[in-house]
Each structure stands twice: as structure tokens, then as C-alpha cells.
Write a protein that holds these residues in place. Structure first.
Motif, PDB file in Angstrom:
ATOM      1  N   ALA A   1       6.248  19.549   4.488  1.00  0.00           N
ATOM      2  CA  ALA A   1       7.011  20.715   4.047  1.00  0.00           C
ATOM      3  C   ALA A   1       8.048  21.075   5.101  1.00  0.00           C
ATOM      4  O   ALA A   1       7.734  21.189   6.291  1.00  0.00           O
ATOM      5  N   PHE A   2       9.300  21.240   4.637  1.00  0.00           N
ATOM      6  CA  PHE A   2      10.372  21.570   5.582  1.00  0.00           C
ATOM      7  C   PHE A   2      11.502  22.256   4.839  1.00  0.00           C
ATOM      8  O   PHE A   2      12.026  21.714   3.855  1.00  0.00           O
ATOM      9  N   ASP A   3      11.847  23.468   5.289  1.00  0.00           N
ATOM     10  CA  ASP A   3      13.015  24.180   4.788  1.00  0.00           C
ATOM     11  C   ASP A   3      12.993  24.295   3.254  1.00  0.00           C
ATOM     12  O   ASP A   3      14.003  24.059   2.584  1.00  0.00           O
ATOM     13  N   GLY A   4      11.836  24.651   2.713  1.00  0.00           N
ATOM     14  CA  GLY A   4      11.717  24.885   1.284  1.00  0.00           C
ATOM     15  C   GLY A   4      11.548  23.648   0.436  1.00  0.00           C
ATOM     16  O   GLY A   4      11.512  23.734  -0.796  1.00  0.00           O
ATOM     17  N   GLY A   5      11.431  22.475   1.058  1.00  0.00           N
ATOM     18  CA  GLY A   5      11.263  21.243   0.305  1.00  0.00           C
ATOM     19  C   GLY A   5      10.341  20.296   1.036  1.00  0.00           C
ATOM     20  O   GLY A   5       9.573  20.700   1.913  1.00  0.00           O
ATOM     21  N   TRP A   6      10.394  19.028   0.661  1.00  0.00           N
ATOM     22  CA  TRP A   6       9.530  18.012   1.247  1.00  0.00           C
ATOM     23  C   TRP A   6      10.390  16.904   1.856  1.00  0.00           C
ATOM     24  O   TRP A   6      11.347  16.442   1.238  1.00  0.00           O
ATOM     25  N   VAL A   7      10.031  16.512   3.083  1.00  0.00           N
ATOM     26  CA  VAL A   7      10.752  15.477   3.804  1.00  0.00           C
ATOM     27  C   VAL A   7       9.789  14.343   4.132  1.00  0.00           C
ATOM     28  O   VAL A   7       8.695  14.583   4.658  1.00  0.00           O
ATOM     29  N   GLU A   8      10.162  13.109   3.805  1.00  0.00           N
ATOM     30  CA  GLU A   8       9.317  11.971   4.133  1.00  0.00           C
ATOM     31  C   GLU A   8       9.268  11.782   5.650  1.00  0.00           C
ATOM     32  O   GLU A   8      10.295  11.734   6.317  1.00  0.00           O
ATOM     33  N   VAL A   9       8.046  11.680   6.186  1.00  0.00           N
ATOM     34  CA  VAL A   9       7.884  11.541   7.630  1.00  0.00           C
ATOM     35  C   VAL A   9       7.131  10.269   8.020  1.00  0.00           C
ATOM     36  O   VAL A   9       7.097   9.904   9.199  1.00  0.00           O
ATOM     37  N   ARG A  10       6.531   9.588   7.041  1.00  0.00           N
ATOM     38  CA  ARG A  10       5.779   8.385   7.384  1.00  0.00           C
ATOM     39  C   ARG A  10       5.620   7.510   6.146  1.00  0.00           C
ATOM     40  O   ARG A  10       5.420   7.998   5.050  1.00  0.00           O
ATOM     41  N   ARG A  11       5.708   6.195   6.395  1.00  0.00           N
ATOM     42  CA  ARG A  11       5.480   5.214   5.337  1.00  0.00           C
ATOM     43  C   ARG A  11       4.858   4.001   6.016  1.00  0.00           C
ATOM     44  O   ARG A  11       5.455   3.429   6.934  1.00  0.00           O
ATOM     45  N   GLU A  12       3.664   3.613   5.589  1.00  0.00           N
ATOM     46  CA  GLU A  12       3.013   2.493   6.252  1.00  0.00           C
ATOM     47  C   GLU A  12       2.148   1.695   5.283  1.00  0.00           C
ATOM     48  O   GLU A  12       1.559   2.241   4.342  1.00  0.00           O
ATOM     49  N   ALA A  13       2.107   0.398   5.530  1.00  0.00           N
ATOM     50  CA  ALA A  13       1.287  -0.504   4.726  1.00  0.00           C
ATOM     51  C   ALA A  13      -0.157  -0.396   5.160  1.00  0.00           C
ATOM     52  O   ALA A  13      -0.464  -0.302   6.359  1.00  0.00           O
ATOM     53  N   ILE A  14      -1.062  -0.390   4.181  1.00  0.00           N
ATOM     54  CA  ILE A  14      -2.497  -0.384   4.460  1.00  0.00           C
ATOM     55  C   ILE A  14      -3.162  -1.392   3.533  1.00  0.00           C
ATOM     56  O   ILE A  14      -2.672  -1.651   2.432  1.00  0.00           O
ATOM     57  N   ALA A  15      -4.238  -1.962   3.976  1.00  0.00           N
ATOM     58  CA  ALA A  15      -4.932  -2.975   3.180  1.00  0.00           C
ATOM     59  C   ALA A  15      -6.359  -2.525   2.936  1.00  0.00           C
ATOM     60  O   ALA A  15      -7.069  -2.145   3.877  1.00  0.00           O
ATOM     61  N   ARG A  16      -6.784  -2.574   1.679  1.00  0.00           N
ATOM     62  CA  ARG A  16      -8.148  -2.187   1.316  1.00  0.00           C
ATOM     63  C   ARG A  16      -9.028  -3.430   1.325  1.00  0.00           C
ATOM     64  O   ARG A  16      -8.828  -4.357   0.548  1.00  0.00           O
ATOM     65  N   ALA A  17     -10.022  -3.444   2.209  1.00  0.00           N
ATOM     66  CA  ALA A  17     -10.947  -4.569   2.281  1.00  0.00           C
ATOM     67  C   ALA A  17     -12.300  -4.218   1.665  1.00  0.00           C
ATOM     68  O   ALA A  17     -12.976  -5.074   1.105  1.00  0.00           O
ATOM     69  N   GLU A  18     -12.701  -2.940   1.776  1.00  0.00           N
ATOM     70  CA  GLU A  18     -13.974  -2.473   1.232  1.00  0.00           C
ATOM     71  C   GLU A  18     -13.720  -1.644  -0.021  1.00  0.00           C
ATOM     72  O   GLU A  18     -12.628  -1.676  -0.596  1.00  0.00           O
ATOM     73  N   GLU A  19     -14.714  -0.879  -0.435  1.00  0.00           N
ATOM     74  CA  GLU A  19     -14.585  -0.018  -1.613  1.00  0.00           C
ATOM     75  C   GLU A  19     -13.408   0.944  -1.470  1.00  0.00           C
ATOM     76  O   GLU A  19     -12.695   1.219  -2.420  1.00  0.00           O
ATOM     77  N   THR A  20     -13.241   1.462  -0.268  1.00  0.00           N
ATOM     78  CA  THR A  20     -12.134   2.378   0.006  1.00  0.00           C
ATOM     79  C   THR A  20     -11.436   1.930   1.274  1.00  0.00           C
ATOM     80  O   THR A  20     -11.973   1.150   2.072  1.00  0.00           O
ATOM     81  N   VAL A  21     -10.247   2.448   1.471  1.00  0.00           N
ATOM     82  CA  VAL A  21      -9.567   2.307   2.749  1.00  0.00           C
ATOM     83  C   VAL A  21      -9.335   3.718   3.278  1.00  0.00           C
ATOM     84  O   VAL A  21      -8.971   4.621   2.525  1.00  0.00           O
TER      85      VAL A  21
END
Length: 484
Positions: A123-143
Motif C-alpha cells: 500500500a502506497f499513496d492510496g494505491g498498490w505498488v509492486e515491490v517484489r516478484r520472485e520465482a518459487i518452486a513447490r516440491a511438497e504439498e505446499t511451498v
């Protein structure tokens, strides 16, 4: 239940009874210039307690203060609308964020696709700003991903994308905890016991509140009969796909405790097959993301700056003989309470510490603190002897709503000045004893059986905790303010 006493000097608040809330005003009973307004549900229960309450009021106190009001939470933007198409099949179990700290949170996703991308906005200045984007890999039931380096007391939202198709999960939201400089009112949601009543309608209303965090006090699944990891995962897959739980876990950071049904009804270590405890614990942890405590188990501390310490107990896994919790957990609990500088100490206590002897006698006594009298007395006496301020016990398990003094009024017990709130149930069979019991001592100023969640408001400026019970229809059932 509400009771207000008005006199020449203004409004008085006695023993935590406060004006406002409730299921509606019954009317007024006049005694001289003293009008008393009483909620319909509790009128008959209140009448015997009124003389004792009036006797406890030393004189008029003006509830209005000259102090500046405690700031509320900054406004958040309207919910984020992530790009891409939501895939309800691949992400049928939603997303979860657990144990928010001032600069961190644990994100969890259970999905069909294995190659995923996490997108985080702030949340920033009344809206939403993207701050992170990352690849993740699910090996088990969840990641699960531990996000660090976040800003304190800040709203975030997130979504998880299938890297192959570009489709995504439903969005999730959490708010980071306050740091030591933070000072404002806090609002937490709380419930327990999901053993029926699907799709858990109260949780849909709770999700709309976008709490600072939401506490699950145990029995989130009823996995009775499960013996293997796959068995336990099956129960969690079902629960997390139900609309109510899916909505509330996406709406706020979750702080989870467990009770017996995450493993088996009234289980003990001796009753379990080899490896069963470990399988149940793994399924629980991967479904409701959480950190580990100093003993490597479920008991742990989450700090919301100088406002609130959230103390999560494990009231099941360490029972043995006359021991309700381990010596290590007990010493940690006492040290944590004594050293805490937070205005409020919230103890997440899956089974009540309340003295139920007036309601249940000795029935099922071994299933709660009362069946372990030495340890129960030890912690209550420690809090009393050290005059630990701001303690509030929060409990599940009993399938009814309640606000009570921990010891029966007039008993002389060390818990007479401590308060406990039973939160929920959201779905389990209602305990009709709460409706049938005739309280003649004022032990239970709020007591009823209905599906509910609790809205807990904490005001560090006044030291007041306001407990409001909200039902399946989204309406307030009862409310009470305690001075802690």
C-alpha cells in the motif's frame, strides 16, 4: 451484556462493564436517578449480579478523558485487483500468510502447478505498488516463503502465478506488525472449532474486516481417524477449500494454535501410532504457516511493538501425568509475561483456564487446565504476585462464547482479577450448557451458544480491550469492554 450506572459525576464503568454493543436494548430499570440498561439475552442472569457490581463502584468516574484519543489504523486502499485470470482449480485452497512480524511474514500456497511466481504489492499513496516478484518452486504439498525486509505496520497484498499458464491464485492480504515506535489501536479477529456448519458463514464476514491479524485457536480441522500424512493432508485440503476458511486466511495474517482435533479427539502421545504425531504436525504447519518457538514446537511469541505481545501456547502436545505443559514452556511463559513491556499480553490458550466447577463440576476436568491444579495455580499466582498488567486469556475448545473472570468471584483464587474470553465456535456442535446455566455470582457477564467470531479491539491509551462477538449473519451478538 451491558451495564451502565449513571450518577451525578457522570458515567461509571465498573469491573469492565461498559455501555454499547449487545444484541439490542431491553429497556431501562430505574432506581432513583440510576438507569440500568440490560441486554435481553442476559437480563435474567444479570439481576442477581447487579448488587455486587454496584457495590464494586467506589464513586463516579468520568469516562470521557482529556487525553488525546489513541490513533486508529491508517486507511488502506481498496483491495488490489491483480492481473491475469484466477485459476480456481489449480489454487483451490487459496493462499495463507502466517505469523506477521514488524518486517516479515511467511507466505504459504498449496497448488497443482509446481513452478510458481510470487508477486507482492505494498500500500502506497492510496494505491498498490509492486515491490517484489520472485520465482518459487513447490516440491511438497505446499511451498512456504519467508519474506523479510518489509516495512512495519504496512498493508501488503500478494498473488501466486502458475509460471506455465500465467493464471493465478486469489489475492491474499496481510499487515505487518508494529515496531517499537508504533502507537495505535489494534484490531484482531479470533475464532476456533470448525467441526460443522460449512461454509462457516461468520468467516466470510470476518474476512471483510481486514483485521490486523486473525487468530485461530484450534480445532480448525476435525481429523479424527487420520493416521498418516496423506490422511491429515486430506482433511486440510477440504477445510482450506471451504469458502469461509479460504476467505479469512486470505484476508489477514494468521496466528494459529492447535487443539486436539488436528491430531485426534483428546489424543495423548501414548495413544498415537508411530510417526502419527509427526505427520499431524507437518500437515498442520504446512497448512497454517507459522514460526517455531524456542523449544522447537508450537509455543512462541509474536510482538506487536509496545502495544501487544501475542503468546501462543501448546496446551496439548506436552501433557503427561500431572503436567499440562512442559516445565520449559511454563518457565518461558512466566519469563515472557514478566519481561514484556507491551501494554497487552494476549495468551492464546486453546483450552480455557477458567474455573468451570460452577458450570460443569468435575466433568471432563482432565481435558482442561483445571485437571492440572498445580500448574494452573502456579501460572495464575505468578501473574497475581508479579502484578502483570494487561493479561487477557483467549481460548477455544468449549463450543460456546464467554467472557469470565478466571476464578469464580468471591472464591479468593488468584485468577479473580484476570479475564478469559472463549472465542467461537465457527462450526462445531454448540454447547447448550452455556444457555442453560444460571449464573448467580456474576462469573460470566457474557455467556451464550451461537456460531461466532470475536472482534478484539485494543486501545493502548486507555488500557481497554473491547470484545465483540459477531454471528453468522454478520450482526453483533454481544459486546463488553474490559479495563486491563
Amino acid at each position: 451484556m451491558v451495564l451502565v450506572v449513571k450518577g451525578e459525576g457522570g458515567r461509571k464503568v465498573c469491573s469492565g462493564w461498559e455501555e454499547g454493543g449487545g444484541r439490542g436494548i431491553f429497556g431501562s430499570v430505574m432506581e432513583g436517578d440510576v438507569p440500568m440498561w440490560i441486554n435481553r439475552r442476559q437480563l435474567l442472569k444479570a439481576i442477581p449480579a447487579i448488587p455486587a457490581v454496584l457495590a464494586g463502584c467506589d464513586g463516579p468516574q468520568d469516562k470521557e478523558s482529556n487525553a488525546a484519543p489513541t490513533p486508529g489504523r491508517p486507511a488502506e486502499p481498496e483491495p488490489w485487483q491483480p492481473g491475469g485470470e484466477e485459476d480456481g482449480a489449480a489454487f483451490a485452497w487459496g493462499v495463507q500468510a502466517g505469523d506477521p512480524g514488524p518486517g516479515s511474514v511467511i507466505i504459504s500456497v498449496r497448488s497443482v502447478p509446481a513452478d510458481l511466481e510470487l508477486v507482492l504489492v505494498q500500500a502506497f499513496d492510496g494505491g498498490w505498488v509492486e515491490v517484489r516478484r520472485e520465482a518459487i518452486a513447490r516440491a511438497e504439498e505446499t511451498v512456504q516463503v519467508l519474506l523479510t525486509g518489509l516495512n512495519a505496520d504496512t498493508a501488503y497484498q500478494y498473488a501466486v502465478y502458475d509460471s506455465a499458464t500465467g493464471k493465478r491464485s486469489p489475492p491474499g492480504r496481510f499487515r505487518t506488525a508494529l515496531d517499537e515506535q508504533g502507537f495505535r489501536r489494534l484490531s484482531f479477529g479470533i475464532t476456533s472449532c470448525f467441526g460443522g456448519n460449512e461454509p462457516w458463514p461468520s468467516m466470510l464476514h470476518a474476512a471483510d474486516e481486514r483485521f490486523d491479524a486473525f487468530f485461530l485457536l484450534g480445532d480448525t480441522v476435525y481429523a479424527d481417524g487420520a493416521v498418516s500424512l496423506e490422511d491429515y493432508r486430506g482433511f486440510w485440503r477440504h477445510a482450506l477449500s471451504v469458502d469461509g476458511l479460504r476467505a479469512v486466511t486470505a484476508s489477514a495474517g494468521i496466528v494459529a494454535a492447535w487443539d486436539d482435533h488436528e491430531v485426534g479427539n483428546n489424543w495423548s502421545r501414548e495413544s498415537l501410532a508411530e510417526g502419527q504425531f509427526e505427520d499431524a504436525l507437518q500437515a498442520y504447519r504446512e497448512s497454517l504457516p507459522q514460526g517455531t518457538g524456542p523449544g522447537g514446537g508450537i509455543w512462541r511469541l509474536l510482538s506487536w511493538g509496545k502495544i501487544a505481545d501475542i503468546i501462543v501456547l501448546d496446551c496439548r502436545a506436552e501433557r503427561s501425568g500431572d503436567q499440562y505443559i512442559s516445565v520449559e514452556q511454563m518457565e518461558w511463559l512466566k519469563t515472557t509475561l514478566k519481561n514484556s513491556a507491551a501494554r497487552f499480553k494476549l495468551i492464546l490458550n486453546s483450552v480455557p483456564i477458567n474455573d468451570y466447577s460452577d458450570m460443569f463440576g468435575e466433568a471432563f476436568v482432565q481435558d482442561r487446565w483445571q485437571g492440572y491444579p498445580a500448574q494452573r495455580a502456579e501460572i495464575l499466582q505468578f501473574i497475581a504476585d508479579n502484578a502483570v498488567p494487561g493479561v487477557l486469556w483467549l481460548a477455544g475448545d468449549v463450543h460456546h462464547a464467554m467472557i469470565c473472570s478466571v476464578d469464580i468471584p468471591g472464591s479468593g483464587g488468584p485468577g479473580e482479577a484476570q479475564w478469559e474470553v472463549a472465542c467461537g465456535p465457527s462450526g462445531s456442535t454448540l454447547n447448550v450448557a452455556a444457555e442453560l446455566y444460571n449464573d448467580t455470582t456474576g462469573h460470566y457477564p457474557v455467556l451464550f451458544a451461537a456460531y461466532n467470531y470475536v472482534r478484539l479491539g485494543l486501545d493502548p491509551g486507555t488500557g481497554e480491550a473491547t470484545i465483540t462477538f459477531v454471528g453468522d449473519d454478520g450482526a453483533e451478538i454481544d459486546s463488553m469492554t474490559l479495563a486491563l
